[in-house]
Each structure stands twice: as C-alpha cells, then as structure tokens.
Write a protein that holds these residues in place. Sequence first.
Motif, PDB file in Angstrom:
ATOM      1  N   ARG A  60      23.790   2.507 -49.945  1.00 20.52           N
ATOM      2  CA  ARG A  60      24.688   2.930 -50.897  1.00 20.52           C
ATOM      3  C   ARG A  60      25.624   1.647 -51.161  1.00 20.52           C
ATOM      4  O   ARG A  60      26.443   1.053 -50.463  1.00 20.52           O
ATOM      5  N   ASN A  78      31.056  10.958 -54.121  1.00 16.72           N
ATOM      6  CA  ASN A  78      29.507  11.725 -53.990  1.00 16.72           C
ATOM      7  C   ASN A  78      29.529  12.957 -54.830  1.00 16.72           C
ATOM      8  O   ASN A  78      30.242  13.754 -54.852  1.00 16.72           O
ATOM      9  N   SER A  81      29.819  16.293 -53.339  1.00 16.54           N
ATOM     10  CA  SER A  81      30.861  16.512 -52.659  1.00 16.54           C
ATOM     11  C   SER A  81      31.645  17.659 -53.401  1.00 16.54           C
ATOM     12  O   SER A  81      31.849  17.473 -54.656  1.00 16.54           O
ATOM     13  N   ARG A  86      35.048  10.622 -51.808  1.00 24.77           N
ATOM     14  CA  ARG A  86      34.025   9.072 -51.671  1.00 24.77           C
ATOM     15  C   ARG A  86      33.615   9.257 -50.080  1.00 24.77           C
ATOM     16  O   ARG A  86      34.106   8.654 -49.337  1.00 24.77           O
ATOM     17  N   HIS A  88      29.961   9.753 -47.534  1.00 26.78           N
ATOM     18  CA  HIS A  88      28.795  10.078 -47.360  1.00 26.78           C
ATOM     19  C   HIS A  88      28.484  11.049 -46.101  1.00 26.78           C
ATOM     20  O   HIS A  88      29.193  11.279 -45.086  1.00 26.78           O
TER      21      HIS A  88
END
Length: 139
Positions: A60, A78, A81, A86, A88
């Motif tokens: 990423r 994301n 999400s 922000r 992962h």
Amino acid sequence: MNLQPDDKVPTARNKGMKSGYGVKNTVTASGYTSAPSSHYTYGQTAVSYFPEFAYGTYWRLLDRTSSGQTAKFQFAENIYSTYGRRAHFSPVWFPDGSYTVNTYVLDMWTPAGMLCANISDSVFISGSLYDDWHIAPGK
C-alpha cells in the motif's frame, strides 16, 4: 514508524489487538542537513508491506499528510472501512503473535543520490474478532 490498532478496535489494549481488526500506521520522515534546501528534497514516498502477503505480493502506497522537513505519511482511507478509516485490516486467520508491517520510505533526493530507509513496527495479535461476538438464545 508507529503501528497501532485503529481507534475503532473495541478490544484493543495498547499495542495488543485481535486479528481481523484494522491497524493504523503513521510514518515520520525527517531530514536535517546544513546544505541549502534547494540542494535536496524531503521525504516524498512511503510504501507498506504486510506479513499475510509474505511482504511482497501486495503493498500500500501511503498518503503524505504533511510535507516539509518532517514529512508524515499514513494509510489512505480504506474503501472497505465502514467508517472511512485510514486502516489496513489484518486477516481473521492471522495466528497469535507479532503482526509486523514493513515500510519503505524513499525519494529523499540529495546531490549524491536518493536516501531511503526500511522501517518496521508491530502490534501483538491474540485471538480473533470472532472472540468478541456472542450469540445467546432469546428469552
């Protein structure tokens, strides 16, 4: 580099979390020199690699959230999400233990060439998000 469980992880404790939840990553790249600022550039790029992809098949590119002598980078928002974080998401199947993310910071240019750095940080995985789910019979 500072890898932490995302703020929305309900059962996170310090750097501990359960698999399946998100992690956030903040990278700070500082460059200090006595040379004039027209002779070099500050950190421009950061890329993170993940253990579930053997640190190679998926990565990423981080967003640069501030520039200058101390550049900061974070994961992009994301799209998966629910809250637009922000983050992962660690895989639900990830085993208990250290979840280490590697980040490569590059594009700090000088007259002698490019400066770069490989850095990493970890969170500790214990259990999975399924442990937080409870199903009970209705009354």
